[in-house]
Design a protein around this motif. Structure first.
Motif, short mmCIF file in Angstrom:
data_model
loop_
_atom_site.label_atom_id
_atom_site.label_comp_id
_atom_site.label_asym_id
_atom_site.label_seq_id
_atom_site.Cartn_x
_atom_site.Cartn_y
_atom_site.Cartn_z
N ALA A 105 -10.12 -8.08 11.62
CA ALA A 105 -9.04 -8.67 10.82
C ALA A 105 -9.51 -8.99 9.41
CB ALA A 105 -8.54 -9.94 11.49
N ALA A 106 -8.62 -8.80 8.45
CA ALA A 106 -8.93 -9.20 7.08
C ALA A 106 -8.40 -10.61 6.80
CB ALA A 106 -8.33 -8.21 6.09
N CYS A 107 -7.33 -10.98 7.46
CA CYS A 107 -6.69 -12.27 7.19
C CYS A 107 -7.35 -13.39 8.00
CB CYS A 107 -5.20 -12.19 7.54
SG CYS A 107 -4.29 -13.68 7.08
N HIS A 108 -7.41 -14.57 7.40
CA HIS A 108 -7.99 -15.72 8.09
C HIS A 108 -7.18 -16.14 9.32
CE1 HIS A 108 -4.92 -17.76 5.70
NE2 HIS A 108 -5.04 -18.77 6.53
N THR A 109 -5.93 -15.64 9.44
CA THR A 109 -5.10 -15.96 10.60
C THR A 109 -5.43 -15.07 11.81
OG1 THR A 109 -3.36 -14.38 10.01
CG2 THR A 109 -3.19 -16.62 9.09
N GLY A 110 -6.25 -14.05 11.57
CA GLY A 110 -6.59 -13.11 12.62
C GLY A 110 -5.78 -11.83 12.56
N ALA A 111 -4.83 -11.74 11.63
CA ALA A 111 -4.03 -10.53 11.45
C ALA A 111 -4.86 -9.47 10.71
CB ALA A 111 -2.76 -10.84 10.66
N ARG A 112 -4.51 -8.22 10.95
CA ARG A 112 -5.20 -7.12 10.28
C ARG A 112 -5.15 -7.28 8.77
NH1 ARG A 112 -8.98 -3.17 9.87
NH2 ARG A 112 -8.24 -1.51 8.55
N THR A 113 -3.98 -7.59 8.22
CA THR A 113 -3.84 -7.81 6.78
C THR A 113 -3.17 -9.17 6.53
OG1 THR A 113 -1.59 -7.05 6.20
CG2 THR A 113 -3.24 -5.34 6.65
N CYS A 114 -3.23 -9.60 5.31
CA CYS A 114 -2.56 -10.84 4.91
C CYS A 114 -1.09 -10.58 4.55
CB CYS A 114 -3.26 -11.46 3.71
SG CYS A 114 -4.93 -12.03 4.07
N PHE A 115 -0.66 -9.32 4.63
CA PHE A 115 0.66 -8.96 4.13
C PHE A 115 1.58 -8.38 5.19
CE2 PHE A 115 -2.25 -8.73 0.52
CZ PHE A 115 -1.62 -9.58 -0.36
N ASP A 116 1.39 -8.71 6.46
CA ASP A 116 2.26 -8.14 7.47
C ASP A 116 3.12 -9.16 8.22
OD1 ASP A 116 0.27 -9.30 8.95
OD2 ASP A 116 -0.25 -7.51 10.08
N GLU A 117 3.01 -10.42 7.89
CA GLU A 117 3.74 -11.46 8.62
C GLU A 117 5.06 -11.85 7.96
OE1 GLU A 117 2.79 -12.83 11.63
OE2 GLU A 117 1.23 -11.29 11.60
N ASP A 118 5.14 -11.80 6.65
CA ASP A 118 6.30 -12.35 5.93
C ASP A 118 6.86 -11.30 4.98
OD1 ASP A 118 8.19 -14.18 5.18
OD2 ASP A 118 6.84 -15.43 4.00
N VAL A 119 7.39 -10.22 5.53
CA VAL A 119 7.94 -9.12 4.74
C VAL A 119 9.29 -9.55 4.17
CG1 VAL A 119 8.71 -6.73 4.78
CG2 VAL A 119 6.71 -7.43 6.12
N LEU A 120 9.40 -9.55 2.86
CA LEU A 120 10.64 -9.99 2.21
C LEU A 120 11.64 -8.85 2.03
CD1 LEU A 120 9.06 -12.27 -0.55
CD2 LEU A 120 9.90 -12.91 1.72
N LEU A 121 11.14 -7.63 1.91
CA LEU A 121 12.01 -6.47 1.74
C LEU A 121 11.29 -5.26 2.32
CD1 LEU A 121 14.62 -5.34 0.39
CD2 LEU A 121 13.24 -4.94 -1.66
N LYS A 122 12.01 -4.46 3.08
CA LYS A 122 11.37 -3.31 3.73
C LYS A 122 12.28 -2.10 3.64
CE LYS A 122 9.10 -1.81 7.89
NZ LYS A 122 8.40 -2.22 9.08
N ASP A 123 11.68 -0.96 3.37
CA ASP A 123 12.41 0.32 3.34
C ASP A 123 13.63 0.27 2.44
OD1 ASP A 123 10.58 1.45 5.10
OD2 ASP A 123 11.70 0.77 6.85
N ALA A 124 13.49 -0.36 1.29
CA ALA A 124 14.61 -0.44 0.36
C ALA A 124 14.78 0.90 -0.34
CB ALA A 124 14.35 -1.53 -0.69
N GLY A 125 15.98 1.40 -0.32
CA GLY A 125 16.30 2.62 -1.03
C GLY A 125 16.73 2.30 -2.45
N LEU A 126 16.89 3.33 -3.22
CA LEU A 126 17.40 3.14 -4.57
C LEU A 126 18.88 2.78 -4.50
CD1 LEU A 126 15.70 6.15 -6.38
CD2 LEU A 126 15.10 3.75 -6.58
#
Length: 132
Positions: A105-126
């Protein structure tokens, strides 16, 4: 090693590299850790000149802890080591990109990344009508 904000810490960083860096008021640069083979963004840490020097010369990511006011080497206590593959400055010389081979894990929480828990926007198209 501790230091008060704004007080430079001693460093062995090449003076030519040090002269190029644009640091924050507390002498730090954001350092983005990215998995070298997948491009996955793992975490953001902070480096001063000495942390950057140690990262460049040891093959392990060294960061400056703003809360503890000391250096820490990723993985020394957790075992989740970041092996340095490359280090680059951005075009403004105010951010460091460290491509690593992350063990665990890279994140201190034990998650692989620090950026996978609180996604604000995903797969946004134009928006409709925008050129692609």
């Amino acid at each position: 090693m501790t230091s008060t904000p704004g007080t430079p810490r001693p460093s062995s960083l090449d003076p030519e590299i040090a002269a190029r860096l644009k640091r924050s008021a507390d002498g730090l640069l954001p350092a983005i850790a990215q998995q070298h083979d997948t491009g996955e963004v793992l975490m953001l840490g902070w480096m001063d000149d000495e942390a950057l020097y140690r990262t460049l010369t040891t093959g392990r990511c060294t960061y400056w802890s703003r809360s503890r006011q000391e250096y820490w080497v990723k993985g020394d206590t957790s075992g989740h080591v970041q092996w340095v593959k490359s280090v680059a400055l951005d075009c403004d010389a105010d951010t460091v990109l460290v491509q690593v081979d992350q063990e665990g894990a890279a994140c201190h929480t034990g998650a692989r990344t620090c950026f996978d828990e609180d996604v604000l926007l995903k797969d946004a198209g134009l928006p409709p009508g925008a050129d692609q």
